[in-house]
Design a protein around this motif. Sequence first.
Motif, mmCIF file in Angstrom:
data_model
loop_
_atom_site.group_PDB
_atom_site.id
_atom_site.type_symbol
_atom_site.label_atom_id
_atom_site.label_comp_id
_atom_site.label_asym_id
_atom_site.label_seq_id
_atom_site.Cartn_x
_atom_site.Cartn_y
_atom_site.Cartn_z
ATOM 1 N N GLN A 1 0.842 -1.192 0.000
ATOM 2 C CA GLN A 1 0.000 0.000 0.000
ATOM 3 C C GLN A 1 0.879 1.245 0.000
ATOM 4 O O GLN A 1 1.479 1.589 1.015
ATOM 5 C CB GLN A 1 -0.943 0.019 1.198
ATOM 6 N N GLY B 1 -1.507 7.026 0.403
ATOM 7 C CA GLY B 1 -2.653 7.634 -0.263
ATOM 8 C C GLY B 1 -3.344 6.760 -1.292
ATOM 9 O O GLY B 1 -4.227 7.234 -2.007
ATOM 10 N N GLN B 2 -2.953 5.482 -1.351
ATOM 11 C CA GLN B 2 -3.554 4.575 -2.332
ATOM 12 C C GLN B 2 -4.120 3.340 -1.660
ATOM 13 O O GLN B 2 -3.865 3.076 -0.480
ATOM 14 C CB GLN B 2 -2.507 4.167 -3.376
ATOM 15 N N GLY B 3 -4.880 2.584 -2.430
ATOM 16 C CA GLY B 3 -5.398 1.324 -1.923
ATOM 17 C C GLY B 3 -4.343 0.230 -1.999
ATOM 18 O O GLY B 3 -3.385 0.330 -2.760
ATOM 19 N N PRO B 4 -4.484 -0.822 -1.206
ATOM 20 C CA PRO B 4 -3.528 -1.932 -1.253
ATOM 21 C C PRO B 4 -3.520 -2.609 -2.618
ATOM 22 O O PRO B 4 -4.562 -2.730 -3.267
ATOM 23 C CB PRO B 4 -4.053 -2.880 -0.176
#
Lengths: 113, 114
Positions: free
Chosen positions: A37, A40-43
């Motif tokens: 991850q 600021g992002q999704g996994p």
Amino acid sequence: DAGVTQSPTHLIKTRGQQVTLRCSPKSGHDTVSWYQQALGQGPQFIFQYYEEEERQRGNFPDRFSGHQFPNYSSELNVNALLLGDSALYLCASYGTGGTDTQYFGPGTRLTVL
Amino acid sequence: GESVGLHLPTLSVQEGDNSIINCAYSNSASDYFIWYKQESGKGPQFIIDIRSNMDKRQGQRVTVLLNKTVKHLSLQIAATQPGDSAVYFCAENKGKAAGNKLTFGGGTRVLVKP
């Protein structure tokens, strides 16, 4: 009933080094997946281990490798670290004989300098 | 290609009001969808899931709605509390044949104002 645990909590490495992260699945779970991850992002899915073998793999280079032990715990190894490998590495587990609900650990924050 | 995305990056809501978080998906070949909550410094926490053959599912203070016609998923939180402040992710699971791999969207940050 212990949930998913991961170690270490934080890690700082320099470019070119190698790192090993560890995960113990939730009690009763036999399948472990690793996710990366970025801030600021999704996994993003890296790979999954079941019966000590890699069963599924995401779009990650061969520098990322793993292992699962007979007690279902797992390791994630990253070789030749790049600055872009800095991220939170998450481990998730579920039991193939139960529901498909995946439970996540707290993650390991890796910083590559 | 496949993707799971969110409409709004940040949602600000008054304490006690209801929150609605939206998510769009483009791949119909999914087994089910899941909502996760991630607080700062922690891993994603399972909230609720919904099978692709369902339209609605309710949990404690949460409801998930699935509209397969427009490929839209939403999470409704009733009587939002300060402890609901977090980033919420929708994720898609293609099922056992695909190893239950999860594909996540980018997340929506929910800020609860007192």
